[in-house]
Design a protein around this motif. Sequence first.
Motif, PDB file in Angstrom:
ATOM      1  N   VAL A 145       9.535   4.159   1.468  1.00 24.36           N
ATOM      2  CA  VAL A 145       8.918   3.122   1.118  1.00 24.36           C
ATOM      3  C   VAL A 145       9.529   1.863   0.901  1.00 24.36           C
ATOM      4  N   ALA A 195      10.512  10.240  -0.060  1.00 20.76           N
ATOM      5  CA  ALA A 195       9.362   9.072  -0.113  1.00 20.76           C
ATOM      6  C   ALA A 195       9.815   7.618  -0.549  1.00 20.76           C
ATOM      7  N   LEU A 227       0.869  -1.116   0.082  1.00 17.28           N
ATOM      8  CA  LEU A 227      -0.055   0.006   0.010  1.00 17.28           C
ATOM      9  C   LEU A 227       0.860   1.179   0.084  1.00 17.28           C
ATOM     10  N   LEU A 228       1.990   1.299   0.655  1.00 18.43           N
ATOM     11  CA  LEU A 228       2.957   2.320   0.490  1.00 18.43           C
ATOM     12  C   LEU A 228       3.485   2.676  -0.831  1.00 18.43           C
ATOM     13  N   TRP A 248       0.680   4.577  -2.590  1.00 15.07           N
ATOM     14  CA  TRP A 248       0.937   6.094  -2.149  1.00 15.07           C
ATOM     15  C   TRP A 248       1.889   6.641  -2.782  1.00 15.07           C
ATOM     16  N   ALA A 291      -1.036   2.602  -9.170  1.00 11.81           N
ATOM     17  CA  ALA A 291      -1.695   2.776  -7.885  1.00 11.81           C
ATOM     18  C   ALA A 291      -2.631   1.632  -7.708  1.00 11.81           C
ATOM     19  N   GLY A 346       1.228   8.125  -6.300  1.00 12.04           N
ATOM     20  CA  GLY A 346       0.415   9.337  -6.386  1.00 12.04           C
ATOM     21  C   GLY A 346       1.163  10.591  -5.864  1.00 12.04           C
ATOM     22  N   HIS A 347       2.229  10.137  -5.208  1.00  7.30           N
ATOM     23  CA  HIS A 347       3.078  11.347  -4.483  1.00  7.30           C
ATOM     24  C   HIS A 347       3.875  12.020  -5.394  1.00  7.30           C
TER      25      HIS A 347
END
Length: 455
Positions: free
Chosen positions: A367, A363, A349-350, A353, A427, A356-357
């Motif tokens: 992750v 980041a 799930l990370l 994220w 995603a 979309g980041h």
Amino acid sequence: MPPHPTDASPISSVSPDPSAAPARSWRDAVAVYREPATLRMLALGFAAGLPLLLVLGTLSFRLREAGIDRATIGYLSWVGLAYAFKWMWAPLVDRLPLPPLTTLLGRRRGWLLLAQGVVIAGLIGMAWTDPRAHLEPLVLFALLVAFGSATQDIALDAYRIESAASDKQAALAAAYQTGYRAAMIWAGAGVLWIAARAEVADAAGLYQNGAWRTAYIAMAASMLVGVVTVLLSPEPQRRTLPAPRNAAAWLRDVLVEPFADFIRRYRWQAALILALIAVYRISDVVMGIMANPFYVDMGFSKDEVASVSKIFGVIMTLVGAFVGGVLSARLGVMRILMLGAVLSAVSNLLFAWLAGHGHDLRALVAVVSADNLAGGIASAAFIGYLSSLTNINYSATQYALFSSMMLLLPKFIAGYSGVFVDAHGYAAFFIATAALGLPVLLLVALAMRATRTAP
């Protein structure tokens, strides 16, 4: 080394209940990591882990950079099915001698050395092949590497299981996993770093096969870690196998009995165990095929991916494998299996994220670190669990069956990962791979209950 059971004994190499062993002190649980057998497994784990990404994850980065489309990259991940079908020739590795290697080194070390030679030859072939002009030969060399690597896994799993008592298998599994994960970082981050250093400056931003050639030659040379370790390691205590009465009896003993023995020992629980094995790593395996194309499409450079994986990924992987091994020895394998299943799904799930980041190096660090920590914990516990299921008389064949089942369904599904990404985006793909881990939680819970209620 404790005496081995006779060939007629149905007793497993370790307790069928992986949580049944009495808890040891924290000091004893950690001290086993200093023993020679554990240190050898660290180096051999490195040799086992090195080829995997070079025919899967790292290769997908190379292919995407060369302009190969995502759907084709997804389909080419089926090269990894060689690992899922290794049970088919595992009985030969378990019983067939290799003159003169068996005479000089023993059955386990002889097969290990042969398999490592095949891996090295295949990597050299991949180094000299340009995927833009010769994609099919590159795939054939990748298949050769995968076949040699899968054969090495068969022999190495048997070597590990036969090299120490059952109460030390979790530590050996953790050491193996530490070396394995370190090699995967080297074959992932290291190869990117080497390829980036070998690029010609005036062609920056373009695919340069010469740079990848240098990187893959370096990976082939890195396999010498395993070769030297095999040559310097002792052969496990040799078991005297009964002479077969005829060819039919030999085939039955080699091909049928390892699987029949497992069914006899676990009866109705065998179906539950096999179902758990088949899906435990599904979230990680399916997601992993598209990870490197994701990095390329997100605009991360080879240096950025290599730096993050090499620094933060290595640290968190080693921490995860060590923690997984110690916790398994202290609290029992089944509890850590559940923890690993939860962490593996959450880490995917990370990535959703991150999709979309956008392009954010910090980041990416967070992750990748979390993903490697989760993978280290889950894999250390899972290897210990698989080892606990084997009968030492058929260690290579039975472990090959288990580890093959672990990959068959995930690898097959992963072949369609590129098509899914093209249709729904990254995603949605990462969220879907996390959802694939939900049935795993139920199966682990059922396995824990079956273990507690077993007579």
